[in-house]
Write a protein that holds these residues in place. Structure first.
Motif, PDB file in Angstrom:
ATOM      1  N   ILE A  58    -103.866 107.209   4.033  1.00  0.00           N
ATOM      2  CA  ILE A  58    -102.987 108.086   3.809  1.00  0.00           C
ATOM      3  C   ILE A  58    -101.755 107.492   3.403  1.00  0.00           C
ATOM      4  O   ILE A  58    -101.244 106.406   3.818  1.00  0.00           O
ATOM      5  CB  ILE A  58    -102.319 108.905   4.981  1.00  0.00           C
ATOM      6  CG1 ILE A  58    -103.523 109.529   5.511  1.00  0.00           C
ATOM      7  CG2 ILE A  58    -101.234 109.712   4.385  1.00  0.00           C
ATOM      8  CD1 ILE A  58    -103.121 110.454   6.709  1.00  0.00           C
ATOM      9  N   GLY A  74    -101.066 111.944   1.157  1.00  0.00           N
ATOM     10  CA  GLY A  74    -102.601 112.268   1.213  1.00  0.00           C
ATOM     11  C   GLY A  74    -103.424 110.814   0.924  1.00  0.00           C
ATOM     12  O   GLY A  74    -102.904 109.813   0.936  1.00  0.00           O
ATOM     13  N   ASN A  90    -104.918 116.107   0.122  1.00  0.00           N
ATOM     14  CA  ASN A  90    -104.490 116.397   1.543  1.00  0.00           C
ATOM     15  C   ASN A  90    -104.488 117.905   1.837  1.00  0.00           C
ATOM     16  O   ASN A  90    -103.501 118.795   1.515  1.00  0.00           O
ATOM     17  CB  ASN A  90    -103.038 115.978   1.453  1.00  0.00           C
ATOM     18  CG  ASN A  90    -102.261 116.093   2.798  1.00  0.00           C
ATOM     19  OD1 ASN A  90    -103.362 116.347   3.964  1.00  0.00           O
ATOM     20  ND2 ASN A  90    -101.123 116.067   3.002  1.00  0.00           N
TER      21      ASN A  90
END
Length: 105
Positions: A58, A74, A90
């Motif tokens: 992430i 994301g 995301n």
């Protein structure tokens, strides 16, 4: 202690045009100029983005758009070198132009 209502106390005495002008003026105050990145910073951003893609970690990407900095978080699914964009996922898919990226962590 007296609690001042600020500009709210004057809103009933303003013309709608004046109130709209004040809103526009406050919006102008929030605008920022595009940050300029040097070559070292661009290289660091490239390394962070490629490493996040490789490890499927992430990442938070800050991008300059419409005189504002917008943060996206994301997992990078793809780096589109033809269109110079990254695809960040995301829950939703975000297509972020590489030229707009000002920070990545």
């Amino acid at each position: 202690m007296v609690q001042d209502r600020g500009n709210i106390k004057w809103s009933s005495m303003m013309l709608p045009e004046h109130a709209e002008l004040l809103k526009t003026m406050w919006a102008e105050d929030k605008k920022i100029t595009r940050p300029l990145l040097d070559e070292q910073e661009k290289e660091r951003l490239n390394e962070v983005i490629v490493l996040a893609l490789k490890n499927q970690k992430i990442i938070t990407v800050s991008a300059y758009h419409n005189n504002m900095i917008i943060n996206y978080s994301g997992v990078i699914k793809k780096i589109d070198e033809i269109n110079n964009k990254i695809l960040l996922q995301n829950g939703e898919n975000y297509s972020i132009p590489i030229m707009d990226i000002v920070d990545a962590r």
